[in-house]
Design a protein around this motif. Structure first.
Motif, mmCIF file in Angstrom:
data_model
loop_
_atom_site.group_PDB
_atom_site.id
_atom_site.type_symbol
_atom_site.label_atom_id
_atom_site.label_comp_id
_atom_site.label_asym_id
_atom_site.label_seq_id
_atom_site.Cartn_x
_atom_site.Cartn_y
_atom_site.Cartn_z
ATOM 1 N N PHE A 1 0.830 -1.206 0.000
ATOM 2 C CA PHE A 1 0.000 0.000 0.000
ATOM 3 C C PHE A 1 0.865 1.256 0.000
ATOM 4 N N LEU A 2 1.907 1.260 0.809
ATOM 5 C CA LEU A 2 2.759 2.444 0.921
ATOM 6 C C LEU A 2 3.408 2.784 -0.416
ATOM 7 N N ILE A 3 3.813 1.775 -1.154
ATOM 8 C CA ILE A 3 4.392 2.006 -2.485
ATOM 9 C C ILE A 3 3.340 2.630 -3.403
ATOM 10 N N ALA A 4 2.127 2.059 -3.391
ATOM 11 C CA ALA A 4 1.044 2.600 -4.217
ATOM 12 C C ALA A 4 0.715 4.036 -3.826
ATOM 13 N N TYR A 5 0.695 4.292 -2.525
ATOM 14 C CA TYR A 5 0.396 5.637 -1.999
ATOM 15 C C TYR A 5 1.428 6.649 -2.491
ATOM 16 N N LYS A 6 2.688 6.275 -2.457
ATOM 17 C CA LYS A 6 3.760 7.200 -2.859
ATOM 18 C C LYS A 6 3.810 7.393 -4.371
ATOM 19 N N GLN A 7 3.493 6.334 -5.119
ATOM 20 C CA GLN A 7 3.586 6.410 -6.575
ATOM 21 C C GLN A 7 2.358 7.060 -7.211
ATOM 22 N N ALA A 8 1.240 7.051 -6.509
ATOM 23 C CA ALA A 8 -0.012 7.563 -7.083
ATOM 24 C C ALA A 8 0.085 9.051 -7.396
ATOM 25 N N ASP A 9 -0.463 9.423 -8.532
ATOM 26 C CA ASP A 9 -0.570 10.841 -8.890
ATOM 27 C C ASP A 9 -1.792 11.467 -8.249
ATOM 28 N N ILE A 10 -2.753 10.642 -7.942
ATOM 29 C CA ILE A 10 -4.013 11.118 -7.383
ATOM 30 C C ILE A 10 -4.598 10.013 -6.504
ATOM 31 N N ILE A 11 -5.205 10.402 -5.383
ATOM 32 C CA ILE A 11 -5.745 9.439 -4.420
ATOM 33 C C ILE A 11 -7.181 9.833 -4.079
ATOM 34 N N ILE A 12 -8.068 8.846 -4.104
ATOM 35 C CA ILE A 12 -9.434 9.036 -3.618
ATOM 36 C C ILE A 12 -9.554 8.333 -2.277
ATOM 37 N N SER A 13 -9.869 9.084 -1.236
ATOM 38 C CA SER A 13 -10.078 8.533 0.105
ATOM 39 C C SER A 13 -11.573 8.541 0.379
ATOM 40 N N LYS A 14 -12.146 7.368 0.483
ATOM 41 C CA LYS A 14 -13.595 7.235 0.586
ATOM 42 C C LYS A 14 -14.040 7.075 2.037
ATOM 43 N N GLY A 15 -15.018 7.857 2.457
ATOM 44 C CA GLY A 15 -15.656 7.661 3.747
ATOM 45 C C GLY A 15 -14.996 8.386 4.913
ATOM 46 N N GLN A 16 -15.728 8.406 6.032
ATOM 47 C CA GLN A 16 -15.278 9.137 7.219
ATOM 48 C C GLN A 16 -14.022 8.539 7.847
ATOM 49 N N GLY A 17 -13.977 7.199 7.951
ATOM 50 C CA GLY A 17 -12.842 6.572 8.613
ATOM 51 C C GLY A 17 -11.523 6.882 7.928
ATOM 52 N N ASN A 18 -11.517 6.828 6.613
ATOM 53 C CA ASN A 18 -10.294 7.160 5.877
ATOM 54 C C ASN A 18 -9.965 8.646 6.000
ATOM 55 N N PHE A 19 -11.005 9.489 6.046
ATOM 56 C CA PHE A 19 -10.775 10.911 6.266
ATOM 57 C C PHE A 19 -10.131 11.149 7.626
ATOM 58 N N GLU A 20 -10.647 10.474 8.652
ATOM 59 C CA GLU A 20 -10.101 10.641 10.004
ATOM 60 C C GLU A 20 -8.616 10.286 10.064
ATOM 61 N N GLY A 21 -8.226 9.271 9.295
ATOM 62 C CA GLY A 21 -6.843 8.822 9.340
ATOM 63 C C GLY A 21 -5.904 9.558 8.412
ATOM 64 N N LEU A 22 -6.418 10.056 7.267
ATOM 65 C CA LEU A 22 -5.539 10.609 6.232
ATOM 66 C C LEU A 22 -5.618 12.117 6.095
ATOM 67 N N ASN A 23 -6.565 12.743 6.789
ATOM 68 C CA ASN A 23 -6.664 14.202 6.710
ATOM 69 C C ASN A 23 -5.351 14.843 7.148
ATOM 70 N N GLY A 24 -4.841 15.728 6.322
ATOM 71 C CA GLY A 24 -3.600 16.422 6.632
ATOM 72 C C GLY A 24 -2.360 15.728 6.123
ATOM 73 N N GLU A 25 -2.498 14.586 5.441
ATOM 74 C CA GLU A 25 -1.322 13.812 5.038
ATOM 75 C C GLU A 25 -0.749 14.193 3.675
ATOM 76 N N SER A 26 -1.613 14.546 2.699
ATOM 77 C CA SER A 26 -1.094 14.796 1.347
ATOM 78 C C SER A 26 -2.065 15.641 0.541
ATOM 79 N N GLU A 27 -1.503 16.500 -0.303
ATOM 80 C CA GLU A 27 -2.320 17.318 -1.206
ATOM 81 C C GLU A 27 -2.862 16.493 -2.372
ATOM 82 N N LYS A 28 -2.380 15.269 -2.530
ATOM 83 C CA LYS A 28 -2.840 14.414 -3.634
ATOM 84 C C LYS A 28 -4.188 13.771 -3.331
ATOM 85 N N ILE A 29 -4.629 13.865 -2.081
ATOM 86 C CA ILE A 29 -5.826 13.133 -1.661
ATOM 87 C C ILE A 29 -7.092 13.953 -1.885
#
Length: 297
Positions: free
Chosen positions: A237-265
């Motif tokens: 997952f970490l490799i995919a996260y770093k290589q991705a040009d764009i990320i879709i984070s779906k739902g509240q739980g993912n927002f709670e964990g990833l908010n503030g982590e990257s401008e790609k999200i």
């Protein structure tokens, strides 16, 4: 996003629901003792500065240990039923989207709106399609960065889609299908949980709905909590996260964990509780498709 005081009450409610639903073989005293034990562990583990999804970790570990079947998949039947229900509507919803004025944006809205549909609704006469299509006409994104998403997508090579719940994953599948039809060269990686937690999507659920038919690949994130924390994910997952040009984070739980982590999200969710609504400065019930990169303590 740090957990607020209301989050503890929310997780205690989860404990109560799971015990009531899955521990019928216990007598009343045993249920009382289990509720007390798991709640005590939760309070010991809870510290200000943790994200809401982190607080849930201990309860699923503890309840899984106490379960008669030693399973954490407390919502398996509900997940299967909701997946089947949404799959029944898949073809009709695809036609509806293709005939709409903004097919791709409407597919994004539909994937978010699916988060709140009542899984108990019957679909014999098309009620689910009607409810989704009607909601689509009435709801607009309160925070709307879809134009930015679309522009970025035109140049993107890799898109990472981090999924949330069963049932609505069928609508995620529709959204991915629409993206692939317009941007066939984009490599789309779908990421799901590595263990059952609440009604979140696992690899088994992804296979059940045929997610691999539209995504370029489907991976497990390594997460065993109801969201995604970068400190918890696996190497794939970490490799995919770093290589991705764009990320879709779906739902509240993912927002709670990833908010503030990257401008790609781009966060795609409905604000279903006051804590998340305050964080986003929207109303409860609003739908969001935003790259807003907040982190409120």
């Amino acid at each position: 996003m740090y957990a607020k005081f209301e989050c503890i009450d929310c997780i205690v409610s989860q404990i109560k629901t799971i015990i009531g639903k899955n521990f019928d073989y216990l007598d009343e005293k045993e249920k009382f003792d289990l509720m007390k034990s798991v709640s005590t562990d939760l309070l010991k583990y809870s510290e200000y500065g943790k994200r809401p999804i982190e607080l849930a970790r201990v309860i699923y570990e503890k309840l899984g240990e106490k379960s008669e079947t030693k399973t954490h998949d407390f919502y398996r039947e509900e997940k299967q039923a909701s997946n089947a229900l949404f799959l029944e509507a898949y073809d009709e919803l695809y036609k509806f989207l293709k005939d709409s004025d903004e097919p791709l944006k409407n597919a994004a809205k539909l994937s978010v709106l699916g988060n709140v549909i009542d899984y108990g609704i019957k679909n014999s006469f098309g009620e689910l399609e009607w409810e989704l299509e009607n909601s689509l006409k009435l709801k607009n994104f309160s925070l709307d960065d879809f134009d930015s998403f679309y522009e970025t997508l035109q140049e993107a090579k890799i898109l990472l889609y981090i999924h949330d719940n069963a049932g609505e994953i069928v609508l995620d599948k529709l959204f991915i299908k629409m993206i692939k039809e317009e941007f066939p060269e984009v490599h789309i990686i779908s990421a799901v949980r590595s263990a059952p937690v609440i009604n979140d999507v696992t690899l088994e659920d992804a296979k059940e709905v045929g997610l691999e038919d539209v995504a370029s690949e489907v991976i497990e994130s390594g997460s065993k909590i109801p969201g995604t924390l970068l400190s918890d994910v696996n190497q794939e997952f970490l490799i995919a996260y770093k290589q991705a040009d764009i990320i879709i984070s779906k739902g509240q739980g993912n927002f709670e964990g990833l908010n503030g982590e990257s401008e790609k999200i781009y966060f795609a969710l409905m604000a279903k509780c006051p804590v998340v609504a305050r964080e986003l400065k929207v109303d409860v019930g609003d739908i969001i498709f935003s790259r807003k990169n907040l982190f409120v303590k």
